[in-house]
Design a protein around this motif. Structure first.
Motif, PDB file in Angstrom:
ATOM      1  N   ARG A 190      47.876  59.441  32.646  1.00  0.00           N
ATOM      2  CA  ARG A 190      47.081  59.483  31.413  1.00  0.00           C
ATOM      3  C   ARG A 190      46.582  58.087  31.052  1.00  0.00           C
ATOM      4  N   LEU A 191      47.452  57.115  31.153  1.00  0.00           N
ATOM      5  CA  LEU A 191      47.056  55.743  30.847  1.00  0.00           C
ATOM      6  C   LEU A 191      46.038  55.238  31.862  1.00  0.00           C
ATOM      7  N   ARG A 192      46.226  55.614  33.119  1.00  0.00           N
ATOM      8  CA  ARG A 192      45.273  55.218  34.158  1.00  0.00           C
ATOM      9  C   ARG A 192      43.887  55.784  33.868  1.00  0.00           C
ATOM     10  N   ALA A 193      43.840  57.015  33.429  1.00  0.00           N
ATOM     11  CA  ALA A 193      42.554  57.638  33.100  1.00  0.00           C
ATOM     12  C   ALA A 193      41.885  56.940  31.921  1.00  0.00           C
ATOM     13  N   GLN A 194      42.689  56.516  30.958  1.00  0.00           N
ATOM     14  CA  GLN A 194      42.125  55.815  29.803  1.00  0.00           C
ATOM     15  C   GLN A 194      41.520  54.472  30.215  1.00  0.00           C
ATOM     16  N   LEU A 195      42.217  53.741  31.069  1.00  0.00           N
ATOM     17  CA  LEU A 195      41.712  52.432  31.478  1.00  0.00           C
ATOM     18  C   LEU A 195      40.483  52.550  32.368  1.00  0.00           C
ATOM     19  N   CYS A 196      40.300  53.686  32.991  1.00  0.00           N
ATOM     20  CA  CYS A 196      39.102  53.899  33.805  1.00  0.00           C
ATOM     21  C   CYS A 196      37.838  53.966  32.943  1.00  0.00           C
ATOM     22  N   GLU A 197      38.012  54.075  31.630  1.00  0.00           N
ATOM     23  CA  GLU A 197      36.866  54.065  30.727  1.00  0.00           C
ATOM     24  C   GLU A 197      36.306  52.656  30.530  1.00  0.00           C
ATOM     25  N   ALA A 198      37.065  51.635  30.937  1.00  0.00           N
ATOM     26  CA  ALA A 198      36.623  50.253  30.748  1.00  0.00           C
ATOM     27  C   ALA A 198      35.381  49.967  31.579  1.00  0.00           C
ATOM     28  N   ASP A 199      34.563  49.045  31.076  1.00  0.00           N
ATOM     29  CA  ASP A 199      33.332  48.677  31.780  1.00  0.00           C
ATOM     30  C   ASP A 199      33.589  47.647  32.865  1.00  0.00           C
ATOM     31  N   LEU A 200      34.555  46.764  32.643  1.00  0.00           N
ATOM     32  CA  LEU A 200      34.921  45.756  33.635  1.00  0.00           C
ATOM     33  C   LEU A 200      36.430  45.717  33.774  1.00  0.00           C
ATOM     34  N   VAL A 201      36.901  45.717  35.016  1.00  0.00           N
ATOM     35  CA  VAL A 201      38.332  45.599  35.297  1.00  0.00           C
ATOM     36  C   VAL A 201      38.500  44.457  36.293  1.00  0.00           C
ATOM     37  N   VAL A 202      39.136  43.379  35.849  1.00  0.00           N
ATOM     38  CA  VAL A 202      39.299  42.198  36.700  1.00  0.00           C
ATOM     39  C   VAL A 202      40.772  41.832  36.796  1.00  0.00           C
ATOM     40  N   ALA A 203      41.151  41.214  37.887  1.00  0.00           N
ATOM     41  CA  ALA A 203      42.561  40.976  38.193  1.00  0.00           C
ATOM     42  C   ALA A 203      43.114  39.761  37.459  1.00  0.00           C
ATOM     43  N   ASP A 204      44.007  40.014  36.517  1.00  0.00           N
ATOM     44  CA  ASP A 204      44.729  38.938  35.829  1.00  0.00           C
ATOM     45  C   ASP A 204      46.104  38.824  36.485  1.00  0.00           C
ATOM     46  N   GLY A 205      46.126  38.365  37.700  1.00  0.00           N
ATOM     47  CA  GLY A 205      47.379  38.251  38.429  1.00  0.00           C
ATOM     48  C   GLY A 205      47.103  37.870  39.868  1.00  0.00           C
ATOM     49  N   THR A 206      47.636  36.719  40.297  1.00  0.00           N
ATOM     50  CA  THR A 206      47.403  36.258  41.664  1.00  0.00           C
ATOM     51  C   THR A 206      47.904  37.242  42.709  1.00  0.00           C
ATOM     52  N   PRO A 207      49.068  37.908  42.514  1.00  0.00           N
ATOM     53  CA  PRO A 207      49.503  38.889  43.522  1.00  0.00           C
ATOM     54  C   PRO A 207      48.487  40.004  43.740  1.00  0.00           C
ATOM     55  N   LEU A 208      47.720  40.355  42.715  1.00  0.00           N
ATOM     56  CA  LEU A 208      46.697  41.391  42.884  1.00  0.00           C
ATOM     57  C   LEU A 208      45.577  40.884  43.788  1.00  0.00           C
ATOM     58  N   VAL A 209      45.216  39.623  43.632  1.00  0.00           N
ATOM     59  CA  VAL A 209      44.197  39.030  44.504  1.00  0.00           C
ATOM     60  C   VAL A 209      44.716  38.966  45.934  1.00  0.00           C
TER      61      VAL A 209
ATOM     62  N   GLY B 224      41.947  43.784  52.918  1.00  0.00           N
ATOM     63  CA  GLY B 224      40.600  43.626  53.453  1.00  0.00           C
ATOM     64  C   GLY B 224      39.501  43.837  52.435  1.00  0.00           C
ATOM     65  N   TRP B 225      39.849  43.775  51.132  1.00  0.00           N
ATOM     66  CA  TRP B 225      38.855  43.973  50.082  1.00  0.00           C
ATOM     67  C   TRP B 225      38.441  42.636  49.493  1.00  0.00           C
ATOM     68  N   ASN B 226      37.215  42.556  49.046  1.00  0.00           N
ATOM     69  CA  ASN B 226      36.675  41.315  48.515  1.00  0.00           C
ATOM     70  C   ASN B 226      36.961  41.196  47.023  1.00  0.00           C
ATOM     71  N   LEU B 227      38.019  40.500  46.683  1.00  0.00           N
ATOM     72  CA  LEU B 227      38.334  40.200  45.294  1.00  0.00           C
ATOM     73  C   LEU B 227      38.335  38.678  45.192  1.00  0.00           C
ATOM     74  N   PRO B 228      37.270  38.084  44.661  1.00  0.00           N
ATOM     75  CA  PRO B 228      37.048  36.646  44.812  1.00  0.00           C
ATOM     76  C   PRO B 228      38.034  35.741  44.095  1.00  0.00           C
ATOM     77  N   ALA B 229      38.556  36.169  42.946  1.00  0.00           N
ATOM     78  CA  ALA B 229      39.390  35.246  42.188  1.00  0.00           C
ATOM     79  C   ALA B 229      40.165  35.973  41.105  1.00  0.00           C
ATOM     80  N   ARG B 230      41.210  35.317  40.641  1.00  0.00           N
ATOM     81  CA  ARG B 230      41.941  35.776  39.467  1.00  0.00           C
ATOM     82  C   ARG B 230      41.105  35.486  38.226  1.00  0.00           C
ATOM     83  N   VAL B 231      41.002  36.474  37.319  1.00  0.00           N
ATOM     84  CA  VAL B 231      40.256  36.300  36.074  1.00  0.00           C
ATOM     85  C   VAL B 231      41.174  36.724  34.935  1.00  0.00           C
TER      86      VAL B 231
END
Length: 269
Positions: free
Chosen positions: A41-60, A67-74
């Motif tokens: 349910r929470l995942r579905a709610q966050l999918c409503e966001a317009d921008l989702v960027v990684a606030d965490g170096t382990p995610l990058v 093999g995915w292009n995630l340029p930087a931690r934001v």
């Protein structure tokens, strides 16, 4: 995750505001991703966001291993500064919601008409507003609110908070009351403020106000900002960081590497 740098996020928001369009930025870290992965349910709610960027170096790291292009931690703690700089250049207004109440309770707030120099007891949101306004001349402080913890469980107090934000008609709202409470509040406010951007920024309001000190840049760059926070607040954060987030991060990196090794593109003959 949107593969954007911090500068690209700011540019996106600035362009959208110029067109009169609002939006919502979510900055998940390892802890947020762990909780979202277990709550559809929470995942579905966050999918409503317009921008989702990684606030965490382990995610990058995990994205790159897969093999995915995630340029930087934001991070939300960085965006509150860079967005404010851009908003000041366009003379836009911001509303700051969160921080530490001046007396630990009560309902404190200011509006765009408040003379900051005449306010005796400064709460965290108010002090953060002072810092941003002083750092970025041209930034309009549409208002601040520092409601007590648990305000969102009181229908009357929650309605009062929402009414205050809506009445201010800001172009940007920084909501720093912790995940997922700040996300629930943002979803409630968006319908009434379709031309406003929202950033759920957690502890960023406290960082700007000076109530909590961020880790030095070297630790941030190395992905060890969590270690600095753990050292400062071991009782509150030890279970979350060591027993819950660390194993999840390790498993995430392992799954990402496995994905990379088992999903190699086929070579052309």
């Amino acid at each position: 995750m949107d593969p954007l740098t911090e500068a690209e996020v700011v540019s996106h928001v600035r362009s959208a505001l110029a067109r009169g369009e609002g939006g919502w930025i979510v900055t998940p870290n390892v802890d947020i991703l762990r909780r979202v992965s277990r709550d559809p349910r929470l995942r579905a709610q966050l999918c409503e966001a317009d921008l989702v960027v990684a606030d965490g170096t382990p995610l990058v790291w995990a994205a790159r291993l897969a093999g995915w292009n995630l340029p930087a931690r934001v991070t939300g703690s960085d965006l509150i500064w860079s967005l404010s700089r851009a908003l000041a250049a366009d003379h836009h207004g911001v509303f700051i919601l969160g921080g530490t109440p001046s007396d630990g309770s009560g309902f404190a707030g200011t509006t765009a008409d408040t003379d900051f120099d005449d306010v005796a007891d400064l709460d965290g949101a108010h002090r953060a507003a002072l810092v941003l306004a002083d750092t970025f001349p041209g930034l309009r402080i549409a208002g601040t609110l520092c409601p007590p913890f648990g305000f969102d469980t009181d229908p009357d107090l929650l309605e009062a908070v929402c009414d205050a934000v809506i009445a201010a008609q800001p172009q940007m709202v920084y909501v720093g009351i912790g995940f997922p409470r700040q996300e629930h509040l943002i979803r409630r406010l968006r319908a009434a403020l379709p031309a406003t951007w929202f950033l759920g920024c957690g502890a960023a309001v406290n960082f700007v106000a000076g109530d909590i000190q961020r880790a030095n840049p070297a630790l941030q760059k190395a992905g060890l900002e969590w270690l600095d926070r753990l050292a400062r607040e071991p009782r509150r954060l030890a279970r979350r960081y060591l027993r819950e987030d660390a194993p999840f991060a390790a498993a995430l990196l392992a799954r990402s590497l496995h994905h990379r090794l088992t999903h190699r593109p086929a070579h052309r003959a």
